[in-house]
Design a protein around this motif. Structure first.
Motif, PDB file in Angstrom:
ATOM      1  N   ALA A  27       0.818  -1.220   0.000  1.00 59.85           N
ATOM      2  CA  ALA A  27       0.000   0.000   0.000  1.00 59.85           C
ATOM      3  C   ALA A  27       0.849   1.267   0.000  1.00 59.85           C
ATOM      4  O   ALA A  27       0.379   2.346  -0.382  1.00 59.85           O
ATOM      5  N   ASN A  28       2.119   1.137   0.410  1.00 58.52           N
ATOM      6  CA  ASN A  28       3.015   2.299   0.472  1.00 58.52           C
ATOM      7  C   ASN A  28       3.906   2.453  -0.764  1.00 58.52           C
ATOM      8  O   ASN A  28       4.707   3.383  -0.834  1.00 58.52           O
ATOM      9  N   LEU A  29       3.771   1.553  -1.740  1.00 62.65           N
ATOM     10  CA  LEU A  29       4.720   1.530  -2.854  1.00 62.65           C
ATOM     11  C   LEU A  29       4.393   2.496  -3.998  1.00 62.65           C
ATOM     12  O   LEU A  29       5.192   2.622  -4.926  1.00 62.65           O
ATOM     13  N   ARG A  30       3.227   3.148  -3.963  1.00 63.26           N
ATOM     14  CA  ARG A  30       2.897   4.130  -5.010  1.00 63.26           C
ATOM     15  C   ARG A  30       2.274   5.406  -4.435  1.00 63.26           C
ATOM     16  O   ARG A  30       2.621   6.506  -4.861  1.00 63.26           O
ATOM     17  N   ALA A  31       1.338   5.244  -3.509  1.00 62.73           N
ATOM     18  CA  ALA A  31       0.543   6.383  -3.022  1.00 62.73           C
ATOM     19  C   ALA A  31       1.365   7.602  -2.589  1.00 62.73           C
ATOM     20  O   ALA A  31       1.003   8.738  -2.925  1.00 62.73           O
ATOM     21  N   PRO A  32       2.499   7.448  -1.862  1.00 64.17           N
ATOM     22  CA  PRO A  32       3.208   8.648  -1.389  1.00 64.17           C
ATOM     23  C   PRO A  32       3.760   9.554  -2.488  1.00 64.17           C
ATOM     24  O   PRO A  32       4.007  10.720  -2.244  1.00 64.17           O
ATOM     25  N   THR A 111      10.768  13.738  -1.566  1.00 66.86           N
ATOM     26  CA  THR A 111      10.289  12.841  -2.624  1.00 66.86           C
ATOM     27  C   THR A 111      11.379  11.856  -3.033  1.00 66.86           C
ATOM     28  O   THR A 111      11.107  10.689  -3.316  1.00 66.86           O
ATOM     29  N   THR A 112      12.638  12.309  -3.031  1.00 71.64           N
ATOM     30  CA  THR A 112      13.766  11.423  -3.351  1.00 71.64           C
ATOM     31  C   THR A 112      13.910  10.331  -2.288  1.00 71.64           C
ATOM     32  O   THR A 112      14.107   9.153  -2.612  1.00 71.64           O
ATOM     33  N   VAL A 113      13.815  10.731  -1.011  1.00 73.55           N
ATOM     34  CA  VAL A 113      13.931   9.760   0.088  1.00 73.55           C
ATOM     35  C   VAL A 113      12.796   8.733   0.009  1.00 73.55           C
ATOM     36  O   VAL A 113      13.012   7.526   0.214  1.00 73.55           O
ATOM     37  N   ILE A 114      11.585   9.197  -0.308  1.00 76.49           N
ATOM     38  CA  ILE A 114      10.459   8.283  -0.517  1.00 76.49           C
ATOM     39  C   ILE A 114      10.807   7.287  -1.628  1.00 76.49           C
ATOM     40  O   ILE A 114      10.576   6.079  -1.498  1.00 76.49           O
ATOM     41  N   ALA A 151      -4.660   1.306  -3.108  1.00 75.77           N
ATOM     42  CA  ALA A 151      -4.188   2.319  -2.156  1.00 75.77           C
ATOM     43  C   ALA A 151      -3.802   3.608  -2.874  1.00 75.77           C
ATOM     44  O   ALA A 151      -4.201   4.704  -2.454  1.00 75.77           O
ATOM     45  N   SER A 152      -3.051   3.486  -3.967  1.00 74.24           N
ATOM     46  CA  SER A 152      -2.625   4.696  -4.695  1.00 74.24           C
ATOM     47  C   SER A 152      -3.823   5.364  -5.358  1.00 74.24           C
ATOM     48  O   SER A 152      -3.936   6.593  -5.360  1.00 74.24           O
ATOM     49  N   GLY A 153      -4.736   4.548  -5.906  1.00 68.18           N
ATOM     50  CA  GLY A 153      -5.924   5.110  -6.540  1.00 68.18           C
ATOM     51  C   GLY A 153      -6.844   5.786  -5.544  1.00 68.18           C
ATOM     52  O   GLY A 153      -7.339   6.898  -5.785  1.00 68.18           O
ATOM     53  N   GLY A 154      -7.079   5.128  -4.421  1.00 69.87           N
ATOM     54  CA  GLY A 154      -7.930   5.715  -3.382  1.00 69.87           C
ATOM     55  C   GLY A 154      -7.354   7.007  -2.838  1.00 69.87           C
ATOM     56  O   GLY A 154      -8.082   7.992  -2.627  1.00 69.87           O
ATOM     57  N   PHE A 155      -6.037   7.030  -2.629  1.00 72.92           N
ATOM     58  CA  PHE A 155      -5.390   8.229  -2.102  1.00 72.92           C
ATOM     59  C   PHE A 155      -5.473   9.379  -3.104  1.00 72.92           C
ATOM     60  O   PHE A 155      -5.726  10.534  -2.734  1.00 72.92           O
ATOM     61  N   ALA A 173      -2.525  17.274   3.273  1.00 71.78           N
ATOM     62  CA  ALA A 173      -3.237  16.252   2.488  1.00 71.78           C
ATOM     63  C   ALA A 173      -2.264  15.166   2.035  1.00 71.78           C
ATOM     64  O   ALA A 173      -2.532  13.970   2.182  1.00 71.78           O
ATOM     65  N   LEU A 174      -1.105  15.565   1.499  1.00 67.76           N
ATOM     66  CA  LEU A 174      -0.089  14.587   1.082  1.00 67.76           C
ATOM     67  C   LEU A 174       0.475  13.840   2.285  1.00 67.76           C
ATOM     68  O   LEU A 174       0.736  12.635   2.218  1.00 67.76           O
ATOM     69  N   GLY A 175       0.657  14.567   3.387  1.00 65.00           N
ATOM     70  CA  GLY A 175       1.228  13.960   4.586  1.00 65.00           C
ATOM     71  C   GLY A 175       0.353  12.898   5.211  1.00 65.00           C
ATOM     72  O   GLY A 175       0.835  12.039   5.957  1.00 65.00           O
ATOM     73  N   SER A 176      -0.951  12.920   4.877  1.00 62.57           N
ATOM     74  CA  SER A 176      -1.860  11.935   5.473  1.00 62.57           C
ATOM     75  C   SER A 176      -1.528  10.505   5.049  1.00 62.57           C
ATOM     76  O   SER A 176      -1.936   9.545   5.714  1.00 62.57           O
ATOM     77  N   SER A 177      -0.753  10.343   3.963  1.00 59.98           N
ATOM     78  CA  SER A 177      -0.359   8.983   3.548  1.00 59.98           C
ATOM     79  C   SER A 177       0.554   8.325   4.587  1.00 59.98           C
ATOM     80  O   SER A 177       0.750   7.103   4.575  1.00 59.98           O
TER      81      SER A 177
END
Length: 402
Positions: A27-32, A111-114, A151-155, A173-177
Motif C-alpha cells: 500500500a506504500n509503494l505508489r501512493a506517497p 520525494t527522493t527519500v520516498i 491504495a494509490s488510486g484511493g489516495f 493532504a499529502l502527509g496523510s499517507s
C-alpha cells in the motif's frame, strides 16, 4: 549464500500478520508519490515551478528506483529481508515528513527519500513472497499489485478534497499517507525477530552471450520501458489534462485514482490466462493498440474521459504484467532472467523518468496537452509492436538460432 529453509510451520496468527504486513508495505509503494498529481497545480502555484520542474517531482522517485534497485539485494543480504523492508518503510515515512517543511528543496529531497524507500521494498517484496509463499506466488503477487493500485488510486481520489477540507492545504493532504506507513511499521515489527537473507544467484552458471545482444531482449525491455514512459506521463499530468478540458479538480482527482486502480485489475484476468496461452503476441499487440486508442480518445473526445482513463489504466497494467511475465517466459535460465530483469529495469526506469519531464516541457512550450498526448499515442503504438515481437513463444537462445 543460499536461501535458508524454514521447517517450522507458521501459526495461523503469525501467517495472518505476515500477509497483513506484505499488503501494508504494498500500500506504500505508489501512493506517497503518485498522490502528488491531483494537487500538482497547487504545488506549482505555491513554489512558482515550471512544467519541467513539476514533472521532475514525479521523476525523482524513478531515478531513485534506477540507482537504488541494484543495491537493494546487497542491503538485504547484510541486514536480512525483514530488517531491510522495515528500513524501507522508515525511509518512506522520513520522506513524507520532510515534505512538511515549507521549501521547494525539501519537497524534492523528501520525494527522493520516498523513492529510495520504495525502490528497496519494490525489489525485496517479490523475493519475500517467492520465499514464504512458494506455492501461491501468483495469488500473492495479484493481491499485492491490487493492494498497491487500490491504495494509490484511493489516495489520489481523496487527496484534493482533503486539501480543501477546512483549508488543510496540499502539505497536510499529502502527509496523510503517513498513516499507511505507520500502520505498516507497527504490523511489520512482528517480523523483526527473523533475520533471513535473499537467495543468491551465484549458484547458476552465467549464459555465454549478453542479453543486451538479443533482439528479443530489446523487445521485452522496450515493451516495459515504453509502457512505463506512457504510464508515468499519465500519472503525473492526467489531473492537469482533465482540468484543462473542463473537468473539476475533484473529478480529475477521482479519475486519476480510477486510472491507478484499473492498472491493478488486469492481474485478476491475465495471471490465470497466461497459464493457458503459450503465445502472447496478439494479446500484447491488442493491449498496445487499445492504449493508443484511449490516448486518442482523451485528446479528441474528452467528454468520455472516464472511459478512456479506465481503458488506458487497464491496458497499461496489462502490458506491465505481460512484460514482467516475459522476463521469465523468454529466458533460458535463472541467470539470464536476472540479467534481462536488470536490463529492462534500468532502461524502463530511464524512460519512465524522461516521460513526465518531456510532457511538462512540451506543454510549457506549446500551451496545449496535444503534443504530450501524441507522445503517449506514439509510445503505445511502439509498445504494440514490441509486444508483438516479445510475446512470441520462444526464448532468447532459440530466437538467436532462428
Amino acid at each position: 549464500m543460499t536461501l535458508p529453509i524454514h521447517n517450522k510451520p507458521q501459526s495461523r496468527f503469525s501467517g495472518v500478520l505476515l500477509v497483513m504486513g506484505i499488503l501494508l508495505i504494498a500500500a506504500n509503494l505508489r501512493a506517497p508519490f503518485t498522490g502528488i498529481a491531483p494537487v500538482l497545480d497547487q504545488i506549482i502555484n505555491h513554489f512558482n515551478l515550471s512544467g519541467s520542474q513539476a514533472g521532475f517531482i514525479t521523476t525523482l522517485p524513478l531515478i531513485a528506483f534506477a540507482i537504488i534497485s541494484p543495491m537493494a539485494a546487497m542491503f538485504a543480504r547484510r541486514q536480512g529481508l525483514e530488517h531491510a523492508l522495515f528500513a524501507a518503510l522508515i525511509l518512506i515515512l522520513l520522506g513524507i515528513l520532510t515534505r512538511f517543511i515549507d521549501s521547494s528543496t525539501m519537497l524534492f529531497v523528501g520525494t527522493t527519500v520516498i523513492g529510495i524507500g520504495i525502490a528497496i521494498a519494490n525489489v525485496l517484496l517479490p523475493s519475500l513472497i517467492k520465499r514464504d509463499f512458494a506455492t501461491k506466488v501468483a495469488l500473492m503477487t495479484s493481491a499485492y499489485v491490487l493492494t498497491m493500485g487500490m491504495a494509490s488510486g484511493g489516495f489520489s481520489a481523496l487527496v484534493f478534497p482533503l486539501s480543501q477540507f477546512n483549508d488543510l492545504g496540499w502539505q497536510l493532504a499529502l502527509g496523510s499517507s503517513a498513516m499507511l506507513t505507520v500502520a505498516g511499521l507497527i504490523v511489520w515489527t512482528a517480523q523483526l525477530g527473523k533475520h533471513t537473507k535473499p537467495a543468491s544467484m551465484s549458484q547458476f552458471a552465467p549464459s555465454s552471450k549478453s542479453v543486451w545482444r538479443y533482439l528479443l531482449a530489446w523487445q521485452v525491455t522496450l515493451l516495459l520501458g515504453l509502457n512505463s514512459f506512457l504510464t508515468y506521463i499519465i500519472i503525473t499530468w492526467l489531473p492537469s489534462i482533465l482540468t484543462d478540458t473542463g473537468h473539476s479538480a475533484v473529478e480529475a482527482g477521482a479519475y486519476h485514482g480510477a486510472f491507478q486502480i484499473s492498472t491493478a485489475l488486469p492481474g485478476l484476468v491475465l495471471i490465470p490466462l497466461l497459464a493457458k496461452l503459450k503465445d502472447q503476441s496478439a494479446l500484447s499487440f491488442i493491449l498496445g493498440l487499445l492504449s493508443a486508442g484511449s490516448a486518442i480518445g482523451l485528446l479528441y473526445m474528452p467528454n468520455l474521459a472516464f472511459f478512456w482513463t479506465i481503458m488506458l489504466g487497464f491496458c497499461s497494467g496489462g502490458c506491465f504484467i505481460l512484460g514482467l511475465s516475459f522476463i521469465s517466459l523468454r529466458t533460458d535460465d535463472p541467470h539470464q532472467a536476472a540479467s534481462l530483469s536488470g536490463m529492462s529495469q534500468s532502461v524502463g526506469y530511464l524512460l519512465a523518468a524522461i516521460g513526465p519531464m518531456m510532457a511538462g516541457a512540451l506543454h510549457t512550450s506549446t500551451g496545449s496537452w496535444e503534443a504530450p498526448l501524441w507522445l503517449c499515442i506514439i509510445a503505445a503504438l511502439l509498445c504494440a509492436l514490441c509486444g508483438f515481437g516479445g510475446g512470441r513463444n520462444t526464448t532468447l537462445n532459440k530466437s538467436a538460432e532462428a
